[in-house]
Design a protein around this motif. Structure first.
Motif, short mmCIF file in Angstrom:
data_model
loop_
_atom_site.label_atom_id
_atom_site.label_comp_id
_atom_site.label_asym_id
_atom_site.label_seq_id
_atom_site.Cartn_x
_atom_site.Cartn_y
_atom_site.Cartn_z
N ILE A 35 42.14 36.89 26.77
CA ILE A 35 42.28 37.06 28.23
C ILE A 35 41.10 37.85 28.78
CG2 ILE A 35 43.66 38.19 30.03
CD1 ILE A 35 46.14 37.37 28.43
N SER A 36 40.71 38.90 28.08
CA SER A 36 39.56 39.69 28.54
C SER A 36 38.28 38.85 28.52
CB SER A 36 39.39 40.92 27.65
OG SER A 36 40.52 41.73 27.73
N ALA A 37 38.11 38.03 27.50
CA ALA A 37 36.91 37.18 27.42
C ALA A 37 36.89 36.16 28.55
CB ALA A 37 36.85 36.48 26.06
N ILE A 38 38.04 35.59 28.85
CA ILE A 38 38.10 34.63 29.97
C ILE A 38 37.73 35.32 31.28
CG2 ILE A 38 39.71 33.29 31.40
CD1 ILE A 38 41.12 32.49 28.81
N LEU A 39 38.24 36.53 31.47
CA LEU A 39 37.93 37.24 32.71
C LEU A 39 36.46 37.63 32.79
CD1 LEU A 39 41.11 39.49 32.99
CD2 LEU A 39 40.60 37.39 34.23
N PRO A 89 33.44 34.38 35.88
CA PRO A 89 33.38 35.35 36.98
C PRO A 89 34.09 34.90 38.26
CG PRO A 89 31.21 34.43 36.56
CD PRO A 89 32.13 33.89 35.51
N VAL A 90 34.38 33.62 38.39
CA VAL A 90 35.07 33.15 39.60
C VAL A 90 36.45 33.80 39.70
CG1 VAL A 90 36.00 31.09 40.72
CG2 VAL A 90 33.83 30.96 39.49
N VAL A 91 37.07 34.11 38.57
CA VAL A 91 38.40 34.69 38.57
C VAL A 91 38.39 36.06 39.22
CG1 VAL A 91 40.29 35.47 37.08
CG2 VAL A 91 39.06 33.39 36.53
N SER A 92 37.31 36.82 39.04
CA SER A 92 37.27 38.16 39.63
C SER A 92 37.10 38.14 41.14
CB SER A 92 36.19 39.04 39.02
OG SER A 92 35.16 38.34 38.47
N GLN A 93 36.76 37.01 41.70
CA GLN A 93 36.64 36.89 43.16
C GLN A 93 38.00 36.68 43.83
OE1 GLN A 93 33.68 37.43 44.46
NE2 GLN A 93 32.77 37.54 42.42
N ILE A 94 38.98 36.25 43.08
CA ILE A 94 40.31 35.96 43.63
C ILE A 94 41.04 37.29 43.86
CG2 ILE A 94 42.52 34.82 43.22
CD1 ILE A 94 41.00 32.87 41.38
N MET A 95 41.62 37.42 45.05
CA MET A 95 42.33 38.65 45.42
C MET A 95 43.78 38.31 45.75
SD MET A 95 39.95 41.01 45.46
CE MET A 95 39.80 42.27 46.66
N LEU A 96 44.69 39.14 45.27
CA LEU A 96 46.11 39.04 45.63
C LEU A 96 46.54 40.39 46.18
CD1 LEU A 96 47.58 37.20 42.50
CD2 LEU A 96 47.20 36.22 44.75
N PHE A 97 46.94 40.42 47.44
CA PHE A 97 47.31 41.66 48.11
C PHE A 97 46.20 42.71 48.01
CE2 PHE A 97 51.34 39.79 46.56
CZ PHE A 97 51.91 39.48 47.78
N ASN A 98 45.00 42.28 48.21
CA ASN A 98 43.79 43.12 48.18
C ASN A 98 43.53 43.76 46.80
OD1 ASN A 98 43.09 42.55 50.82
ND2 ASN A 98 44.30 44.27 51.62
N ILE A 99 44.06 43.17 45.75
CA ILE A 99 43.80 43.64 44.38
C ILE A 99 43.22 42.45 43.62
CG2 ILE A 99 44.84 44.55 42.25
CD1 ILE A 99 47.03 45.79 44.00
#
Length: 123
Positions: free
Chosen positions: A67-71, A75-85
């Protein structure tokens, strides 16, 4: 008066005395005592529980590293925000715990099955 030697006495070979050499050791080498069935089954139970624990720990470690390697490598995953997190925080902070609980429940079920199998054999 001596008896005359009979026909069978003449055919019989002379007795020979067999002795161990004077310097022979009488110490018997210490051998490992035979394992009892109970000791054998207890060792089998311990090794099966250890294999199970290592398998579950390795599975959780591979899951966390994956999971850490995928994240990291996506890098597109880190752009997604849920409730400003950011989504990686949600995944690593909240999403991992249900997986750990499921792994613990599966481990508990398998360990109980191993112990039940041991009890059925040892009785």
């Amino acid at each position: 008066m001596s008896e005359p030697l009979g026909r069978f006495a003449q055919q019989r070979p002379q007795r020979v005395r067999v002795q161990a050499p004077q310097d022979a050791s009488l110490d018997i080498p210490a051998t490992r005592p035979e394992q009892s069935a109970e000791n054998f089954y207890v060792r089998q139970l311990i090794s099966s529980q250890l294999r199970l624990a290592v398998a579950v720990a390795a599975g959780l470690l591979i899951m966390l590293v994956g999971i850490s390697a995928i994240l990291v490598f996506w890098p597109v995953v880190s752009q997604i925000m849920l409730f400003n997190i950011p989504l990686p925080w949600w995944i690593l902070g909240v999403g991992i715990y249900p997986l750990i609980i499921i792994a613990g429940l599966l481990y508990n079920r398998a360990a109980t099955r191993n112990e039940r199998r041991y009890r059925s054999i040892s009785r």
